[in-house]
Design a protein around this motif. Sequence first.
Motif, PDB file in Angstrom:
ATOM      1  N   UNK A 179       0.947  -1.168   0.001  1.00  0.00           N
ATOM      2  CA  UNK A 179       0.038   0.148   0.193  1.00  0.00           C
ATOM      3  C   UNK A 179       0.934   1.199   0.069  1.00  0.00           C
ATOM      4  N   UNK A 180       0.323   2.245  -0.553  1.00  0.00           N
ATOM      5  CA  UNK A 180       1.102   3.756  -0.643  1.00  0.00           C
ATOM      6  C   UNK A 180       0.708   4.497   0.898  1.00  0.00           C
ATOM      7  N   UNK A 181      -0.689   4.055   1.150  1.00  0.00           N
ATOM      8  CA  UNK A 181      -0.802   4.331   2.556  1.00  0.00           C
ATOM      9  C   UNK A 181      -1.667   3.535   3.435  1.00  0.00           C
ATOM     10  N   UNK A 182      -1.937   3.766   4.558  1.00  0.00           N
ATOM     11  CA  UNK A 182      -2.739   2.555   5.316  1.00  0.00           C
ATOM     12  C   UNK A 182      -3.943   3.142   6.015  1.00  0.00           C
ATOM     13  N   UNK A 183      -5.107   2.591   5.712  1.00  0.00           N
ATOM     14  CA  UNK A 183      -6.259   3.388   6.541  1.00  0.00           C
ATOM     15  C   UNK A 183      -6.260   2.337   7.892  1.00  0.00           C
ATOM     16  N   UNK A 184      -6.804   3.167   8.959  1.00  0.00           N
ATOM     17  CA  UNK A 184      -6.861   2.503   9.990  1.00  0.00           C
ATOM     18  C   UNK A 184      -7.904   1.380  10.090  1.00  0.00           C
ATOM     19  N   UNK A 185      -8.900   1.431   9.310  1.00  0.00           N
ATOM     20  CA  UNK A 185      -9.841   0.174   9.211  1.00  0.00           C
ATOM     21  C   UNK A 185      -8.874  -1.192   8.582  1.00  0.00           C
ATOM     22  N   UNK A 186      -7.927  -1.088   8.205  1.00  0.00           N
ATOM     23  CA  UNK A 186      -7.170  -2.120   7.564  1.00  0.00           C
ATOM     24  C   UNK A 186      -6.380  -2.896   8.567  1.00  0.00           C
ATOM     25  N   UNK A 187      -6.337  -2.370  10.021  1.00  0.00           N
ATOM     26  CA  UNK A 187      -5.463  -2.865  10.977  1.00  0.00           C
ATOM     27  C   UNK A 187      -6.068  -3.858  11.934  1.00  0.00           C
ATOM     28  N   UNK A 188      -7.484  -4.175  11.369  1.00  0.00           N
ATOM     29  CA  UNK A 188      -8.115  -5.031  12.666  1.00  0.00           C
ATOM     30  C   UNK A 188      -7.403  -6.215  12.602  1.00  0.00           C
ATOM     31  N   UNK A 189      -7.244  -6.853  13.903  1.00  0.00           N
ATOM     32  CA  UNK A 189      -6.686  -8.065  14.120  1.00  0.00           C
ATOM     33  C   UNK A 189      -5.136  -8.106  14.095  1.00  0.00           C
ATOM     34  N   UNK A 190      -4.215  -7.057  13.877  1.00  0.00           N
ATOM     35  CA  UNK A 190      -2.917  -6.931  13.904  1.00  0.00           C
ATOM     36  C   UNK A 190      -2.533  -7.208  15.414  1.00  0.00           C
ATOM     37  N   UNK A 191      -1.267  -7.671  15.520  1.00  0.00           N
ATOM     38  CA  UNK A 191      -0.481  -7.396  16.735  1.00  0.00           C
ATOM     39  C   UNK A 191      -0.087  -5.863  16.913  1.00  0.00           C
ATOM     40  N   UNK A 192      -0.237  -5.339  17.955  1.00  0.00           N
ATOM     41  CA  UNK A 192       0.085  -3.996  18.139  1.00  0.00           C
ATOM     42  C   UNK A 192       0.960  -3.811  19.201  1.00  0.00           C
ATOM     43  N   UNK A 193       2.106  -3.126  19.177  1.00  0.00           N
ATOM     44  CA  UNK A 193       3.122  -2.584  20.063  1.00  0.00           C
ATOM     45  C   UNK A 193       3.031  -1.303  20.557  1.00  0.00           C
ATOM     46  N   UNK A 194       2.647  -1.181  21.869  1.00  0.00           N
ATOM     47  CA  UNK A 194       2.191   0.268  22.211  1.00  0.00           C
ATOM     48  C   UNK A 194       3.335   1.063  22.936  1.00  0.00           C
ATOM     49  N   UNK A 195       3.476   2.303  22.234  1.00  0.00           N
ATOM     50  CA  UNK A 195       4.394   3.280  22.858  1.00  0.00           C
ATOM     51  C   UNK A 195       3.818   3.969  23.833  1.00  0.00           C
ATOM     52  N   UNK A 196       4.148   3.554  25.176  1.00  0.00           N
ATOM     53  CA  UNK A 196       3.669   4.225  26.209  1.00  0.00           C
ATOM     54  C   UNK A 196       3.865   5.661  26.437  1.00  0.00           C
ATOM     55  N   UNK A 197       5.087   6.451  25.787  1.00  0.00           N
ATOM     56  CA  UNK A 197       5.326   7.436  25.991  1.00  0.00           C
ATOM     57  C   UNK A 197       4.663   8.320  25.098  1.00  0.00           C
ATOM     58  N   UNK A 198       3.836   8.001  24.000  1.00  0.00           N
ATOM     59  CA  UNK A 198       3.283   8.731  23.104  1.00  0.00           C
ATOM     60  C   UNK A 198       1.962   9.304  23.504  1.00  0.00           C
ATOM     61  N   UNK A 199       2.003  10.820  23.218  1.00  0.00           N
ATOM     62  CA  UNK A 199       1.167  11.718  23.811  1.00  0.00           C
ATOM     63  C   UNK A 199      -0.530  11.448  22.984  1.00  0.00           C
ATOM     64  N   UNK A 200      -0.218  10.874  21.936  1.00  0.00           N
ATOM     65  CA  UNK A 200      -1.466  10.513  21.135  1.00  0.00           C
ATOM     66  C   UNK A 200      -1.778   9.081  21.121  1.00  0.00           C
ATOM     67  N   UNK A 201      -1.274   8.512  22.140  1.00  0.00           N
ATOM     68  CA  UNK A 201      -1.604   6.862  22.327  1.00  0.00           C
ATOM     69  C   UNK A 201      -3.161   6.947  22.666  1.00  0.00           C
ATOM     70  N   UNK A 202      -3.817   7.647  23.455  1.00  0.00           N
ATOM     71  CA  UNK A 202      -5.308   7.359  23.755  1.00  0.00           C
ATOM     72  C   UNK A 202      -5.792   7.891  22.574  1.00  0.00           C
TER      73      UNK A 202
END
Length: 304
Positions: A179-202
């Motif tokens: 893909x040239x870009x990624x829609x958030x809807x395409x991420x369903x079911x993916x393993x996700x690594x959470x960056x705890x210091x990300x101010x946009x996490x929530x």
Amino acid sequence: MDIHHIRYFLAVCETRNFTRAGEKCNVTQPALSRAIQQLEEEVGGLLFRRERNLTHLTDLGALLRPRFQQILDELTGVRQEASRFLCLENANLKVGVMCTIGPRRFTGLLADFNRRQRGIQLQLVEGVPASLSQLLESGEIDVAIMASSDSFPERFDVTPLYRERFVLAFPNGHRLARNDNVSISELDGENYLRRLNCEYRDHLAGLCNERGVKLRISYASEREDWIQNLVSGGLGICFIPEFSAVIPGLQVRPVIDPEVWREVSLVVVAGRRFSPAALAFVNSVKAHGWPESAIPLAPRKTAA
């Protein structure tokens, strides 16, 4: 006790003559004599024996001479130190930098500032927006460079510097690489690594929930290098800011539907007077030519 009285006293000690001491201090001999008499009244005893053309220190004068010299030296040192500070020859500056800001974005600025202001010792203090705001308000740091998913409190003056989009990071060979870009809807079911210091996490988590996207949180860390290495090793995906320093083995694509971006700003306490070093840094930051985003940005609406 006037500091000029001490200076006159030490001049007499050096010259052993009131007239020559007056010339050395650019005052008349009678004015210097009156000052010495006032100093003697202050300490409660004679400091000199005046014998025609020869002047001797009394025992009291000899006792106090090193103490008076120390006082004058200390004051001279204070003045010199203040002068160096005000002339930016020996000044300290603490700059708070949000820990998720990529260093390559600021290397040019800091290199140019160091070249122009070699007398300023700059210390970078990393942190999340909440901690940097507290340090800024308490005066423990002079200025801060950060972003926030919410508006900054009114007690701060905020100068926007640049905008950057969030991108999705994934390992080589991932299905999204085509893909040239990624829609958030395409991420369903993916393993996700959470960056705890990300101010946009929530905020990012909220966008996924709104679209019914379920991510499997496989790992969480405050360490950006750990997260990126785990992504590179095929353990999941993560969102990162566009100007992050990306390790080899990672691919990134812009996030769309919706586009997510942040505005990085220079933040100071409103109404607080700057030190000369802080003022020099603020002016350098504002005058710096911040490069545009490599990814076209949508028109400004509301910060995600």
